[in-house]
Write an enzyme that holds these catalytic residues in place. Structure first.
Site, PDB file in Angstrom:
ATOM      1  N   SER A  82     -19.924 -67.292 -19.282  1.00 51.69           N
ATOM      2  CA  SER A  82     -20.688 -68.434 -18.772  1.00 51.69           C
ATOM      3  C   SER A  82     -20.941 -68.231 -17.293  1.00 51.69           C
ATOM      4  O   SER A  82     -20.141 -67.594 -16.587  1.00 51.69           O
ATOM      5  CB  SER A  82     -19.905 -69.734 -18.982  1.00 51.69           C
TER       6      SER A  82
ATOM      7  N   TYR B 258     -11.822 -74.129 -17.661  1.00 52.53           N
ATOM      8  CA  TYR B 258     -12.932 -73.487 -18.371  1.00 52.53           C
ATOM      9  C   TYR B 258     -13.543 -72.383 -17.517  1.00 52.53           C
ATOM     10  O   TYR B 258     -13.754 -71.259 -17.989  1.00 52.53           O
ATOM     11  CB  TYR B 258     -13.989 -74.535 -18.710  1.00 52.53           C
TER      12      TYR B 258
END
Length: 332
Positions: free
Chosen positions: A195, A208
């Site tokens: 990501s 995350y």
């Protein structure tokens, strides 16, 4: 003794300075030309017919029932790969497998497992036994339900374990299972879907962001280890894509559909070991890592997530108040 004045010194320095300037400008021009040609090669021409079943009959996709994972499965099936789909829900797996078989006339297999657990890999290994795997898409991932301060995350202990198992352990274990047979055949591709949040720290999504940074480093390190043995390992760092995880419903130029993103990303395989996968995302990645100072990226990222957190908690409090028949109070 002859003495030099300033004019003589400037005359002596004129020729060396001219050549230094000329070489500098020439290097700059050549660098720009190289980057333009590389950009055309990556974002316009693409990798041609690199990703075909010649790499191996089977493609394996984790997190294959929704979003980006499902789009990878569809695109690879369209290219003729037999598909091994791995996700948590057997019902969803069956639906996707049936769709791929009907639309693309390819063989499919499924394995239903919860990547939040660590006792699943013996079952996966048995399911992969005997398959000639050309491509592995490590796509399974989990994020926050909403941006939150670390110590305020509900059920933090289990949240930590689950996120590390899904976002980090899974990519390591799946690579362990698939890579040996790829190296034996000296060909294969592994795409690890990280990501853009892994490109820099993202406050209120700290865990995350950190797990996705691990995924990026893991991918780039392995690529250097195994590229000489014919294996491509690519780190993929998308910004926002229209998926259930991002909760974005309307596509825009910088927020593409999963289908559009995957089609663009697959064209970069073999050309970039680390990629944002989609040209507008590549521009955003360049701006946020090369042009904008880190502290500004961190500041605005944190500011955006604080606003999202406040909005989410206010909506949740309002829903609770409506359910209880009282008026909601604004969250600080």
């Amino acid at each position: 003794m002859h003495s030099f004045n300033i004019g003589d010194m400037l005359l002596m320095a004129e020729t060396p300075l001219f050549w230094v300037g000329t070489v500098t400008v020439a290097c700059l021009v050549l660098s720009i030309i190289y980057k333009v040609i590389s950009g055309i090669r990556i974002w316009v021409l693409g990798n041609g017919q690199l990703l075909t079943p010649k790499l191996g009959k089977w493609a394996v996709v984790t997190g294959a029932t929704d979003g980006i994972g499902k789009s990878y499965a569809e695109e690879l099936a369209r290219r003729g790969f037999a598909m091994m789909l791995i996700s948590r829900s057997q019902d969803k797996l069956d639906d996707v497998a049936k769709s791929l078989e009907e639309r693309f006339n390819v063989a499919t297999k499924t394995i239903a497992v919860d990547f939040g657990r660590t006792d699943i890999y013996q079952k996966i290994e048995a399911g992969l036994a005997g398959l000639e795997i050309g491509i592995l898409i490590n796509n399974v991932g989990v994020s926050y339900p909403y941006p939150e301060y670390y110590l305020h995350i509900p059920d933090l202990d289990n949240f930590i374990t689950n996120m590390i198992n899904v976002n980090m352990t899974a990519v390591c274990q799946m690579t362990r299972l698939v890579l040996p047979r790829m190296t034996e055949r000296s060909k294969g591709v592994i795409l690890n879907i990280s990501s853009a949040s892994g490109m820099y720290p993202v406050a209120l999504l700290t865990l995350y962001s950190s797990t996705k940074a691990f995924m990026d480093f893991f991918s780039r390190g392995l690529h250097e280890e195994y590229r000489s043995r014919g294996i491509i390992i690519q780190s993929v760092l998308p910004f926002f894509v229209v998926t259930k995880m991002t909760r974005i419903k309307k596509p825009t130029l910088d927020k593409p559909t999963p289908e559009r993103y995957v089609a663009a990303e697959l064209a970069t395989v073999g050309l970039q070991s680390q990629t944002n996968g989609y040209f507008p995302h590549a521009v955003m990645g360049w701006l946020t890592t090369r042009l904008v100072p880190d502290y500004l990226v961190n500041f605005f990222g944190a500011r955006m997530n604080r606003l999202q957190r406040t909005g989410y908690l206010n909506r949740r409090k309002l829903r609770a108040a409506q359910k209880n028949g009282t008026s909601g109070l604004k969250t600080d």
